[in-house]
Structure formats: structure tokens, C-alpha cells
Scaffold this motif. Structure first.
Motif, PDB file in Angstrom:
ATOM      1  N   ILE A 128       0.843  -1.204   0.000  1.00  0.00           N
ATOM      2  CA  ILE A 128       0.000   0.000   0.000  1.00  0.00           C
ATOM      3  C   ILE A 128       0.875   1.250   0.000  1.00  0.00           C
ATOM      4  O   ILE A 128       0.602   2.220  -0.724  1.00  0.00           O
ATOM      5  N   ARG A 129       1.952   1.237   0.779  1.00  0.00           N
ATOM      6  CA  ARG A 129       2.880   2.372   0.779  1.00  0.00           C
ATOM      7  C   ARG A 129       3.457   2.598  -0.614  1.00  0.00           C
ATOM      8  O   ARG A 129       3.568   3.731  -1.084  1.00  0.00           O
ATOM      9  N   GLY A 130       3.820   1.514  -1.289  1.00  0.00           N
ATOM     10  CA  GLY A 130       4.372   1.647  -2.636  1.00  0.00           C
ATOM     11  C   GLY A 130       3.375   2.257  -3.605  1.00  0.00           C
ATOM     12  O   GLY A 130       3.723   3.136  -4.403  1.00  0.00           O
ATOM     13  N   VAL A 131       2.123   1.802  -3.530  1.00  0.00           N
ATOM     14  CA  VAL A 131       1.083   2.329  -4.416  1.00  0.00           C
ATOM     15  C   VAL A 131       0.843   3.811  -4.148  1.00  0.00           C
ATOM     16  O   VAL A 131       0.770   4.631  -5.071  1.00  0.00           O
ATOM     17  N   MET A 132       0.722   4.171  -2.877  1.00  0.00           N
ATOM     18  CA  MET A 132       0.434   5.570  -2.557  1.00  0.00           C
ATOM     19  C   MET A 132       1.633   6.471  -2.831  1.00  0.00           C
ATOM     20  O   MET A 132       1.462   7.659  -3.152  1.00  0.00           O
ATOM     21  N   ALA A 133       2.841   5.934  -2.730  1.00  0.00           N
ATOM     22  CA  ALA A 133       4.015   6.709  -3.122  1.00  0.00           C
ATOM     23  C   ALA A 133       3.983   6.998  -4.622  1.00  0.00           C
ATOM     24  O   ALA A 133       4.367   8.092  -5.068  1.00  0.00           O
ATOM     25  N   HIS A 134       3.514   6.030  -5.409  1.00  0.00           N
ATOM     26  CA  HIS A 134       3.319   6.248  -6.845  1.00  0.00           C
ATOM     27  C   HIS A 134       2.337   7.392  -7.079  1.00  0.00           C
ATOM     28  O   HIS A 134       2.579   8.264  -7.930  1.00  0.00           O
ATOM     29  N   GLU A 135       1.240   7.409  -6.332  1.00  0.00           N
ATOM     30  CA  GLU A 135       0.255   8.479  -6.508  1.00  0.00           C
ATOM     31  C   GLU A 135       0.814   9.826  -6.059  1.00  0.00           C
ATOM     32  O   GLU A 135       0.558  10.865  -6.685  1.00  0.00           O
ATOM     33  N   LEU A 136       1.605   9.842  -4.990  1.00  0.00           N
ATOM     34  CA  LEU A 136       2.255  11.084  -4.564  1.00  0.00           C
ATOM     35  C   LEU A 136       3.257  11.556  -5.619  1.00  0.00           C
ATOM     36  O   LEU A 136       3.461  12.767  -5.794  1.00  0.00           O
ATOM     37  N   ALA A 137       3.866  10.602  -6.335  1.00  0.00           N
ATOM     38  CA  ALA A 137       4.778  10.978  -7.413  1.00  0.00           C
ATOM     39  C   ALA A 137       4.034  11.715  -8.523  1.00  0.00           C
ATOM     40  O   ALA A 137       4.555  12.671  -9.106  1.00  0.00           O
ATOM     41  N   HIS A 138       2.803  11.266  -8.829  1.00  0.00           N
ATOM     42  CA  HIS A 138       1.987  11.995  -9.809  1.00  0.00           C
ATOM     43  C   HIS A 138       1.749  13.435  -9.338  1.00  0.00           C
ATOM     44  O   HIS A 138       1.790  14.378 -10.137  1.00  0.00           O
ATOM     45  N   VAL A 139       1.494  13.592  -8.046  1.00  0.00           N
ATOM     46  CA  VAL A 139       1.293  14.934  -7.499  1.00  0.00           C
ATOM     47  C   VAL A 139       2.577  15.749  -7.614  1.00  0.00           C
ATOM     48  O   VAL A 139       2.563  16.902  -8.059  1.00  0.00           O
ATOM     49  N   LYS A 140       3.686  15.154  -7.215  1.00  0.00           N
ATOM     50  CA  LYS A 140       4.989  15.842  -7.241  1.00  0.00           C
ATOM     51  C   LYS A 140       5.366  16.245  -8.663  1.00  0.00           C
ATOM     52  O   LYS A 140       5.928  17.325  -8.898  1.00  0.00           O
ATOM     53  N   ASN A 141       5.067  15.368  -9.630  1.00  0.00           N
ATOM     54  CA  ASN A 141       5.407  15.634 -11.033  1.00  0.00           C
ATOM     55  C   ASN A 141       4.395  16.530 -11.734  1.00  0.00           C
ATOM     56  O   ASN A 141       4.549  16.825 -12.916  1.00  0.00           O
ATOM     57  N   ARG A 142       3.325  16.911 -11.032  1.00  0.00           N
ATOM     58  CA  ARG A 142       2.261  17.746 -11.594  1.00  0.00           C
ATOM     59  C   ARG A 142       1.660  17.114 -12.854  1.00  0.00           C
ATOM     60  O   ARG A 142       1.382  17.777 -13.854  1.00  0.00           O
ATOM     61  N   ASP A 143       1.453  15.809 -12.791  1.00  0.00           N
ATOM     62  CA  ASP A 143       0.930  15.088 -13.948  1.00  0.00           C
ATOM     63  C   ASP A 143      -0.504  15.486 -14.272  1.00  0.00           C
ATOM     64  O   ASP A 143      -0.916  15.436 -15.432  1.00  0.00           O
ATOM     65  N   THR A 144      -1.278  15.856 -13.263  1.00  0.00           N
ATOM     66  CA  THR A 144      -2.654  16.271 -13.534  1.00  0.00           C
ATOM     67  C   THR A 144      -2.661  17.499 -14.420  1.00  0.00           C
ATOM     68  O   THR A 144      -3.461  17.613 -15.354  1.00  0.00           O
ATOM     69  N   LEU A 145      -1.763  18.449 -14.138  1.00  0.00           N
ATOM     70  CA  LEU A 145      -1.656  19.641 -14.981  1.00  0.00           C
ATOM     71  C   LEU A 145      -1.235  19.258 -16.396  1.00  0.00           C
ATOM     72  O   LEU A 145      -1.791  19.745 -17.382  1.00  0.00           O
ATOM     73  N   THR A 146      -0.244  18.357 -16.496  1.00  0.00           N
ATOM     74  CA  THR A 146       0.221  17.915 -17.815  1.00  0.00           C
ATOM     75  C   THR A 146      -0.914  17.314 -18.621  1.00  0.00           C
ATOM     76  O   THR A 146      -1.109  17.636 -19.797  1.00  0.00           O
ATOM     77  N   MET A 147      -1.703  16.436 -17.971  1.00  0.00           N
ATOM     78  CA  MET A 147      -2.784  15.782 -18.684  1.00  0.00           C
ATOM     79  C   MET A 147      -3.907  16.761 -19.013  1.00  0.00           C
ATOM     80  O   MET A 147      -4.604  16.597 -20.009  1.00  0.00           O
ATOM     81  N   THR A 148      -4.081  17.795 -18.180  1.00  0.00           N
ATOM     82  CA  THR A 148      -5.095  18.808 -18.482  1.00  0.00           C
ATOM     83  C   THR A 148      -4.709  19.596 -19.725  1.00  0.00           C
ATOM     84  O   THR A 148      -5.538  19.850 -20.603  1.00  0.00           O
ATOM     85  N   VAL A 149      -3.443  19.989 -19.804  1.00  0.00           N
ATOM     86  CA  VAL A 149      -2.965  20.701 -20.994  1.00  0.00           C
ATOM     87  C   VAL A 149      -3.111  19.814 -22.224  1.00  0.00           C
ATOM     88  O   VAL A 149      -3.563  20.251 -23.290  1.00  0.00           O
ATOM     89  N   THR A 150      -2.748  18.548 -22.082  1.00  0.00           N
ATOM     90  CA  THR A 150      -2.870  17.604 -23.196  1.00  0.00           C
ATOM     91  C   THR A 150      -4.322  17.488 -23.644  1.00  0.00           C
ATOM     92  O   THR A 150      -4.627  17.509 -24.842  1.00  0.00           O
ATOM     93  N   ALA A 151      -5.217  17.366 -22.666  1.00  0.00           N
ATOM     94  CA  ALA A 151      -6.637  17.238 -22.993  1.00  0.00           C
ATOM     95  C   ALA A 151      -7.154  18.489 -23.691  1.00  0.00           C
ATOM     96  O   ALA A 151      -7.999  18.414 -24.588  1.00  0.00           O
ATOM     97  N   THR A 152      -6.646  19.657 -23.281  1.00  0.00           N
ATOM     98  CA  THR A 152      -7.076  20.905 -23.900  1.00  0.00           C
ATOM     99  C   THR A 152      -6.733  20.923 -25.382  1.00  0.00           C
ATOM    100  O   THR A 152      -7.568  21.215 -26.236  1.00  0.00           O
ATOM    101  N   VAL A 153      -5.472  20.601 -25.701  1.00  0.00           N
ATOM    102  CA  VAL A 153      -5.036  20.630 -27.099  1.00  0.00           C
ATOM    103  C   VAL A 153      -5.724  19.524 -27.891  1.00  0.00           C
ATOM    104  O   VAL A 153      -6.200  19.741 -29.013  1.00  0.00           O
ATOM    105  N   ALA A 154      -5.817  18.318 -27.307  1.00  0.00           N
ATOM    106  CA  ALA A 154      -6.475  17.215 -28.007  1.00  0.00           C
ATOM    107  C   ALA A 154      -7.952  17.532 -28.243  1.00  0.00           C
ATOM    108  O   ALA A 154      -8.508  17.216 -29.303  1.00  0.00           O
TER     109      ALA A 154
END
Length: 318
Positions: A128-154
Motif C-alpha cells: 500500500i505504501r508503494g502504491v500511494m508513493a506512486h500516486e504522490l509521485a503523480h502529485v509531485k510531477n504535476r501530472d494532472t496539470l500535464t494531462m489537463t494541458v494535453t486534454a485541452t489541445v487534443a
């Protein structure tokens, strides 16, 4: 390298958008499509986290929760976020039997990480720690913002393709290929944009695996968790995800049935490839590699409740 690849793919997506506008030949349709797609995605940027949390009936939890496993889950997430230099995220649980997890939020200051009840039932604390660390990595990498920009252009590309016949900028002589070329663009441009979007999603999953393994300091537990989640997700239907397939790319393992292959049309890398990369990372970190027993789904078996096996540890929900 993954950041460079993401930047290159985003640049390619932008170039596709600009090129499509040029080939169509008119500016009115391009501007209308851009405004429409931009407005739609701006709304999503500010509200997507609330929408998806409500969709999956996510319940925020904290250290006062009556269940000891949930309290440990919260404490581990808070501690790993602090160690990673992140603000404390909202920590939530999703009442769903399929083991899985996702992160959402437009930036680290407005982030939420969610685990399903199935994940807390079926995985060890280290997994569980490993999985949630993966999700925190998405937060740290600002992946939600990246995917939002991608979705906008697409989204703008898809809108341009839909409006191409009506806002083509004049007669066929002004459009390369005429009506046939325009029809081809209407079909091919959104497909190309979708493929680039999928490639970006897969790239971000590999990067989140790497950063998450470093946050938790345990690549092997994340690798073990990925294999378990994939095995159980083939047996347990995530009804909400099936009704809203666009949300499938949020999860650490694709929650939709029958879409586990690492091919051109998959939003997630093949789990075997991710496991190999994590084991190689563990070797570079000087950690002792271990391979977990994989939970395999029986051919054709599908259930909407958690299967019980003798080896399955009793989790907080049962």
C-alpha cells in the motif's frame, strides 16, 4: 528523459493542432474550436478533482478514523508526502472492491490521493505504501496539470476536425486535398491526437513508478502491488469506471476489463514492463530483489465482490 519525452509529445500535439488549422485554411472554425475546447478544459482544470471524487464516492479520512488499518494508511501517506517535500494532500478511501488507487488535483496544494477499500483489504502495508508513493509521485510531477494541458489541445483538435466542413475557410481550392482531404483530416487528426495523449499517459506512469519507488524506498513492494492489482482487477468489475471509461487513465492499473496490453491504444504500460523496470531500479539502489506470487484470474471469471482465498489477509472492511 521522461520529462523530455513528455515535452516532445506535447510539442507534437501542439504542432498537430497548428498544422490542422493551416490545412483546413480558415481561421473562424479554428478560433471557435479553440475557445470551446479551452473553456471546457478550463472548467475541468478547476473542477475535475471534485467531479471525479464525487463520481467514485470518495470519503476523506484522517488519523481519527476508528479503523486501525485506515489510520496507518493515512499516517503513511502523510509521512511520505512530508518526506517528498509535498503539502499534505486530502487522503480518501473509495468504497470499491477492486484494488486500485489514483491521485487528482490541479497542483500539489490542491491534491487528493485515493485508495479503494479493495486495495486496503488485499495488499500488505508495504505494498500500500508503494502504491500511494506512486500516486504522490503523480502529485509531485504535476501530472494532472500535464494531462489537463494535453486534454485541452487534443480537445481543440477534435473540435477543429468536427467543425472542418463548416469552417473550412472558403472553397475546395483553398483546402489542400479538397473535401476528401478534409474528411481524411476529420478522421486522422483526432486519432493522432488520441495516440499522443495515450503515449504521454504511459510515459507519466513509468516516471511515477520510478519517483514513487524512490519516495517509498521500496521498488519491490510497488512491483508486487502492481502484479496483485492487475490480477484482481481482471476478476473484479469496477462498475463506476466501466460507466465512465475516460476516468480509467487516472488509476495506477487500468480498471477496465480486457485492456492490459502495452499496445498503441493502451493508456497504461504493460504491468510486466513496469515490474521489470522497478526490479532494475531496485538493483541499482542495491536492494534485494524479490518477486511476488501473482494473483491470476481464472479464465472468464468476473465478480463484483471480493473473492476470498485462504491466503488473503483479513482487511479493514471484513
Amino acid at each position: 528523459m521522461n520529462h523530455l519525452k513528455t515535452f516532445t509529445l506535447l510539442a507534437a500535439l501542439t504542432a498537430l493542432f497548428v498544422g490542422l488549422g493551416y490545412l483546413i485554411g480558415g481561421t473562424a472554425g479554428m478560433l471557435i474550436a479553440l475557445v470551446f475546447a479551452g473553456g471546457m478544459n478550463l472548467f475541468s482544470y478547476w473542477n475535475a478533482d471534485k467531479i471525479v471524487l464525487r463520481m467514485y464516492r470518495a470519503q476523506p479520512v484522517d488519523e481519527t478514523h476508528p479503523n486501525a488499518v485506515v489510520r496507518t494508511y493515512v499516517a503513511d501517506v502523510v509521512q511520505m508526502a512530508r518526506d517528498a517535500g509535498l503539502p499534505r494532500p486530502v487522503v480518501a478511501i473509495i468504497p470499491n472492491d477492486q484494488p486500485n488507487a489514483f491521485a487528482t488535483g490541479r497542483n500539489p496544494e490542491n491534491a487528493a490521493v485515493c485508495a479503494t477499500t479493495g486495495l486496503l483489504d488485499m495488499l500488505t502495508r508495504e505494498e500500500i505504501r508503494g502504491v500511494m508513493a506512486h500516486e504522490l509521485a503523480h502529485v509531485k510531477n504535476r501530472d494532472t496539470l500535464t494531462m489537463t494541458v494535453t486534454a485541452t489541445v487534443a480537445g481543440a483538435i477534435a473540435a477543429l476536425a468536427n467543425f472542418a466542413l463548416f469552417f473550412g475557410g472558403g472553397d475546395d481550392r483553398e483546402r489542400p486535398g479538397g473535401i476528401v482531404g478534409t474528411l481524411a483530416l476529420m478522421i486522422l487528426a483526432p486519432m493522432a491526437a488520441g495516440l499522443v495523449q495515450m503515449a504521454i499517459s504511459r510515459t507519466r506512469e513509468y516516471e511515477a513508478d520510478r519517483v514513487g519507488a524512490e519516495i517509498a524506498g521500496d521498488p519491490a513492494s510497488l512491483a508486487s502491488a502492481l502484479q496483485k492489482i492487475e490480477g484482481w482487477s481482471k476478476r473484479i468489475v469496477n462498475v463506476t469506471a466501466e460507466r465512465n471509461p475516460a476516468s480509467g487513465q487516472l488509476f495506477i492499473i487500468n480498471p477496465l476489463a480486457g485492456r492490459g496490453a502495452d499496445n498503441l491504444f493502451s493508456t497504461h504500460p504493460a504491468t510486466g514492463n513496469r515490474v521489470r523496470a522497478l526490479m532494475e531500479l531496485g538493483a541499482r539502489m542495491g536492494l534485494n530483489p524479490r518477486r511476488p506470487a501473482v494473483v491470476e484470474a481464472a479464465p472468464g471469471s468476473v465478480t463484483t465482490s471480493v473473492p476470498t482465498t485462504p491466503s488473503q489477509a483479513k482487511g479493514p472492511w471484513g
